[in-house]
Design an enzyme around this catalytic site. Structure first.
Site, PDB file in Angstrom:
ATOM      1  N   ASP A   1      -2.019  -1.202  10.697  1.00 47.17           N
ATOM      2  CA  ASP A   1      -2.250  -1.260   9.241  1.00 47.17           C
ATOM      3  C   ASP A   1      -2.858  -2.582   8.779  1.00 47.17           C
ATOM      4  O   ASP A   1      -3.269  -2.690   7.619  1.00 47.17           O
ATOM      5  CB  ASP A   1      -0.921  -1.101   8.474  1.00 47.17           C
ATOM      6  CG  ASP A   1      -0.450   0.341   8.431  1.00 47.17           C
ATOM      7  OD1 ASP A   1      -1.209   1.225   8.865  1.00 47.17           O
ATOM      8  OD2 ASP A   1       0.682   0.559   7.967  1.00 47.17           O
ATOM      9  N   LYS A  50       0.863  -1.207   0.000  1.00 46.10           N
ATOM     10  CA  LYS A  50       0.000   0.000   0.000  1.00 46.10           C
ATOM     11  C   LYS A  50       0.880   1.231   0.000  1.00 46.10           C
ATOM     12  O   LYS A  50       2.049   1.181   0.394  1.00 46.10           O
ATOM     13  CB  LYS A  50      -0.923   0.023   1.225  1.00 46.10           C
ATOM     14  CG  LYS A  50      -0.245   0.062   2.610  1.00 46.10           C
ATOM     15  CD  LYS A  50       0.121   1.420   3.109  1.00 46.10           C
ATOM     16  CE  LYS A  50       0.844   1.366   4.461  1.00 46.10           C
ATOM     17  NZ  LYS A  50       1.651   2.547   4.772  1.00 46.10           N
TER      18      LYS A  50
HETATM   19  O1  C5P Z   1       0.627  -0.791  14.900  1.00 47.03           O
HETATM   20  P1  C5P Z   1       2.032  -0.835  14.395  1.00 47.03           P
HETATM   21  O2  C5P Z   1       2.868  -1.849  15.123  1.00 47.03           O
HETATM   22  O3  C5P Z   1       2.162  -0.949  12.933  1.00 47.03           O
HETATM   23  O4  C5P Z   1       2.666   0.590  14.749  1.00 47.03           O
HETATM   24  C1  C5P Z   1       4.047   0.791  14.860  1.00 47.03           C
HETATM   25  C2  C5P Z   1       4.302   1.972  15.766  1.00 47.03           C
HETATM   26  O5  C5P Z   1       3.875   3.172  15.151  1.00 47.03           O
HETATM   27  C3  C5P Z   1       3.555   1.909  17.081  1.00 47.03           C
HETATM   28  O6  C5P Z   1       4.286   1.218  18.058  1.00 47.03           O
HETATM   29  C4  C5P Z   1       3.396   3.371  17.447  1.00 47.03           C
HETATM   30  O7  C5P Z   1       4.576   3.835  18.068  1.00 47.03           O
HETATM   31  C5  C5P Z   1       3.301   4.058  16.102  1.00 47.03           C
HETATM   32  N1  C5P Z   1       1.901   4.368  15.703  1.00 47.03           N
HETATM   33  C6  C5P Z   1       1.236   5.413  16.334  1.00 47.03           C
HETATM   34  N2  C5P Z   1      -0.059   5.703  15.993  1.00 47.03           N
HETATM   35  C7  C5P Z   1      -0.684   5.021  14.996  1.00 47.03           C
HETATM   36  C8  C5P Z   1      -0.021   3.960  14.332  1.00 47.03           C
HETATM   37  C9  C5P Z   1       1.286   3.661  14.709  1.00 47.03           C
HETATM   38  O8  C5P Z   1       1.780   6.062  17.235  1.00 47.03           O
HETATM   39  N3  C5P Z   1      -1.924   5.355  14.674  1.00 47.03           N
END
Ligand code: C5P
Length: 334
Positions: free
Chosen positions: A142, A17
């Site tokens: 995601d 994406k």
């Molecule tokens: O959810 P995911 O593991 O992909 O997100 C990686 C990091 O990105 C999270 O640990 C967080 O620090 C940050 N993040 C965030 N807010 C979001 C998505 C991701 O702060 N909406």
């Protein structure tokens, strides 16, 4: 990497994406950030190969940047779903990577969603996208998007996903200036300058504007871009060069994807995209030419894959044990 498929093995595409726009509205009580983002599937994809195993869940991948332990999202997806459904059978997952790892293109999240959707079929759990949603959002912000694909609005952490009536059909050039950037570090850096606000307008303007053309993208930005370039200063000059080439060659939109480091350009026609691709490569950067996939195209590709899954042999037929206490998240159909 040549993949040899054993009996019962199935192969599935797992798409990348880009974020056509990304706005960060503030921090949340759970430590994440409140987002408005426009997700868009592109045709660039990894291959995910699944083979039944009598007991174990494991993952194989030749790419040195992909962890093969409990940190691997595809592996966690299979383990979590198996535990929830009370299935004893395992699965061997082979990932053939084409999507750059940790490049802001959602490769790991897409692989995890592909595993969830395929195992839902292979184990005959009958969950479908809505039943898989809680499993997906536990894995990462995601992951739920990839249960749907196409042009979609992401709200909340990015895990509340709404398909849009307006589906983008365009050519895309993806450039890979490297190095990988940590998403968590980019968000943490952004916090130093973030002014929380209630709402966003550019993404909503895009949604309410039905006409195609360069002007419809003009207001879209990625609010992580500045923080990502501060986090990886080596990247700033390369991104500037790539952006210059993409715009010069007629990109309607040129942005960092997610927290980077992949940078992409959207083009209205294939000739311009071809020229831009050549120019980015001549400047010494890795790049691929791709195109967007709409919600319908994404769904059709999955339906075709599902047809092969239903013929695969060697997979258990439905659950073998109990749900434990996870019953509220939806029950496998028998
Ligand atoms: O959810 P995911 O593991 O992909 O997100 C990686 C990091 O990105 C999270 O640990 C967080 O620090 C940050 N993040 C965030 N807010 C979001 C998505 C991701 O702060 N909406």
């Amino acid at each position: 990497m040549a993949v040899k498929r054993r009996a019962g093995g199935v192969a599935l595409p797992s798409f990348a994406k880009v974020n056509l726009g990304l706005e960060v509205l503030g921090t949340r009580a759970d430590g994440y950030h409140e987002l408005r983002t426009l997700f868009q599937t592109v045709a660039l994809h990894d291959d995910v190969l699944l083979e039944p195993h009598p007991r174990e869940v494991s993952v194989r991948c030749a790419h040195p940047g992909v962890p093969l332990d409990g940190r691997n999202l595809a592996c966690r997806a299979a383990e979590g779903l198996r535990r929830w459904a009370g299935i004893r059978q395992g699965v061997t997952i082979t990932l053939v990577k084409r999507i750059p790892v940790a490049g802001g293109l959602g490769g790991g999240s897409s692989n995890a969603a592909a595993v969830l959707m395929a195992l839902d079929r292979l184990w005959r759990l009958g969950l479908g996208p809505s039943g898989l949603h809680p499993h997906a959002r536990r894995l990462g912000a995601d992951v739920p998007y990839f249960l749907m694909g196409g042009t979609a609005l992401g709200l909340g952490r990015g895990d509340e996903v709404y398909p849009l009536r307006r589906q983008v059909r365009a050519q895309v050039v993806l450039a890979f200036p490297g190095p990988a950037v940590s998403t968590a570090a980019v968000f943490a850096r952004l916090d130093r300058s973030l002014t929380p606000r209630e709402d966003s307008h550019t993404i909503f303007r895009f949604i309410s504007n039905d006409s195609e053309g360069a002007s419809t993208y003009s207001a879209l930005t990625n609010e992580l871009e500045e923080a990502a370039l501060q986090e990886a200063p080596d990247l700033a000059d390369r991104v500037k060069a790539i952006r210059g080439i993409l715009i010069r060659e007629g990109a309607q939109l040129a942005l960092l994807s997610g927290s980077g480091s992949s940078y992409f350009g959207v083009f209205g026609d294939a000739a311009r995209a071809r020229r831009a691709h050549r120019a980015v490569r001549s400047a010494g950067f890795g790049a691929v030419r791709s195109r967007t996939l709409t919600f319908d195209q994404y769904r059709t590709i999955w339906w075709r894959s599902f047809a092969t899954l239903s013929r695969a042999r060697g997979w258990v037929q439905g659950r073998e044990g109990h749900h434990g206490d996870h019953g509220r998240q939806g029950h496998p159909r028998r």
